[in-house]
Design a protein around this motif. Structure first.
Motif, PDB file in Angstrom:
ATOM      1  N   PHE A 174       0.903  -1.205   0.218  1.00 44.41           N
ATOM      2  CA  PHE A 174      -0.037   0.215   0.154  1.00 44.41           C
ATOM      3  C   PHE A 174       0.969   1.093  -0.061  1.00 44.41           C
ATOM      4  N   ASP A 175       1.067   1.859  -1.063  1.00 43.69           N
ATOM      5  CA  ASP A 175       1.985   3.076  -1.149  1.00 43.69           C
ATOM      6  C   ASP A 175       1.292   4.336  -0.936  1.00 43.69           C
ATOM      7  N   VAL A 176       1.910   5.004   0.026  1.00 49.30           N
ATOM      8  CA  VAL A 176       1.353   6.307   0.234  1.00 49.30           C
ATOM      9  C   VAL A 176       2.291   7.188   0.224  1.00 49.30           C
TER      10      VAL A 176
ATOM     11  N   VAL B  24       2.114  -1.356   4.577  1.00 46.46           N
ATOM     12  CA  VAL B  24       2.006   0.222   4.326  1.00 46.46           C
ATOM     13  C   VAL B  24       3.480   0.801   3.939  1.00 46.46           C
ATOM     14  N   HIS B  25       3.775   1.326   2.762  1.00 43.15           N
ATOM     15  CA  HIS B  25       4.954   1.914   2.404  1.00 43.15           C
ATOM     16  C   HIS B  25       4.936   3.557   2.697  1.00 43.15           C
ATOM     17  N   LEU B  26       5.213   4.283   3.481  1.00 47.06           N
ATOM     18  CA  LEU B  26       4.948   5.395   3.850  1.00 47.06           C
ATOM     19  C   LEU B  26       6.031   6.261   3.084  1.00 47.06           C
ATOM     20  N   MET B  27       5.595   7.088   1.920  1.00 45.43           N
ATOM     21  CA  MET B  27       6.483   7.849   1.354  1.00 45.43           C
ATOM     22  C   MET B  27       6.053   9.575   1.665  1.00 45.43           C
ATOM     23  N   VAL B  28       6.148   9.687   2.993  1.00 44.04           N
ATOM     24  CA  VAL B  28       5.478  11.104   3.442  1.00 44.04           C
ATOM     25  C   VAL B  28       6.463  11.710   4.487  1.00 44.04           C
TER      26      VAL B  28
ATOM     27  N   ILE C 130      12.167  -6.144  -1.698  1.00 45.20           N
ATOM     28  CA  ILE C 130      12.583  -5.267  -2.883  1.00 45.20           C
ATOM     29  C   ILE C 130      11.321  -4.460  -3.481  1.00 45.20           C
ATOM     30  N   ASP C 131      11.490  -3.247  -3.996  1.00 48.74           N
ATOM     31  CA  ASP C 131      10.420  -2.479  -4.641  1.00 48.74           C
ATOM     32  C   ASP C 131      10.764  -1.787  -5.718  1.00 48.74           C
ATOM     33  N   GLY C 132      10.386  -1.863  -6.601  1.00 46.64           N
ATOM     34  CA  GLY C 132      10.380  -1.041  -7.900  1.00 46.64           C
ATOM     35  C   GLY C 132      10.899  -2.074  -9.058  1.00 46.64           C
TER      36      GLY C 132
HETATM   37 ZN    ZN Z   1       6.167   0.799  -2.504  1.00 46.67          ZN
END
Ligand code: ZN
Ligand code: DX5
Length: 222
Positions: free
Chosen positions: A34-36, A65-69, A174-176
């Protein structure tokens, strides 16, 4: 080795989000990623705790949950209440990384630290012993559908070594840019948890795609 596949709903059809989540779950997803994004720490805006809470009754696997905040701390309790099982954040987005890790765990969630492509491994010094997961970014955060940065494989190997040395059960995610074509190579570099957005939601058959990924993973382990 236990491998987990975590479809990133960032690449789902948001007009049919519940249906899309149910579809990847019945296709065999082990986690829901879940990308935030907040249009501040990263140049994009996505979804927040309200959407997590709405999906929760439909999701029987952990919500990752992946927080990009930035800042991080204020939103952590909201996601814990909304049903997150794992909450990961970027050290650059928190003034007090140890405090944020403690906050996530106090709220009953597993804590993850995210390493951007240019983030040095030094951020695992004095934190790894309190982490449940390390998330290595293989693209710069903010968008789905980017190309896997090849240098990430060396970084994965280095993180895997540190986790093994710690003797703790820390997941290495790993993500991306993860695809059926490169997942075996990524697994051999040490990852055990694989985020895939466009590779799964961009495919016509989610179950076949996840099954192909699992076959590649089994092959990499053989
Ligand atoms: Zn992500
Ligand atoms: C990027 C996100 C990723 C993204 C991955 O900032 O953290 O989770 O959705 O998308 P793909 O798999 O398409 O690279």
């Amino acid at each position: 080795m236990v491998y987990r596949i975590a479809p990133s709903i960032l690449s789902a059809d948001f007009a049919r989000l519940g249906e899309e989540v149910r579809a990847v779950l019945s296709a065999g997803a082990d986690l829901i990623h879940f990308d935030v994004m907040d249009n501040h720490y990263v140049p994009n805006l996505s979804i927040g705790p309200l959407v997590c809470e709405a999906l929760k009754p439909h999701v029987k696997v952990p919500i990752d949950v992946h927080l990009m905040v930035k800042p991080v701390d204020r939103i952590v309790p909201d996601f814990a209440r909304a049903g997150a099982s794992i909450i990961s954040f970027h050290p650059e987005a928190s003034d007090h990384v140890d405090r944020t890790i403690a906050l996530i765990r106090e709220h009953g969630c597993r804590a993850g630290l995210v390493l951007n492509p240019a983030t040095p491994l030094a951020c695992l010094d004095f934190t790894l012993e309190n982490l449940d997961l390390v998330l290595v970014m293989s693209v710069n955060p903010g968008f789905g559908g980017q190309k896997f940065i090849a240098g990430t494989l060396d970084k994965l190997r280095a993180v895997r070594e540190r986790i093994d040395r710690s003797g703790r059960d820390v997941w290495l995610e790993i993500d991306g840019g993860v695809k059926t074509e490169n997942i075996a190579q990524i697994a051999r570099a040490g990852a055990d948890t694989f985020v895939a957005g466009s590779a799964i939601f961009g495919a016509a058959d989610y179950a076949a795609t996840i099954e192909n990924m699992r076959q590649e993973l089994a092959r990499s382990a053989a």
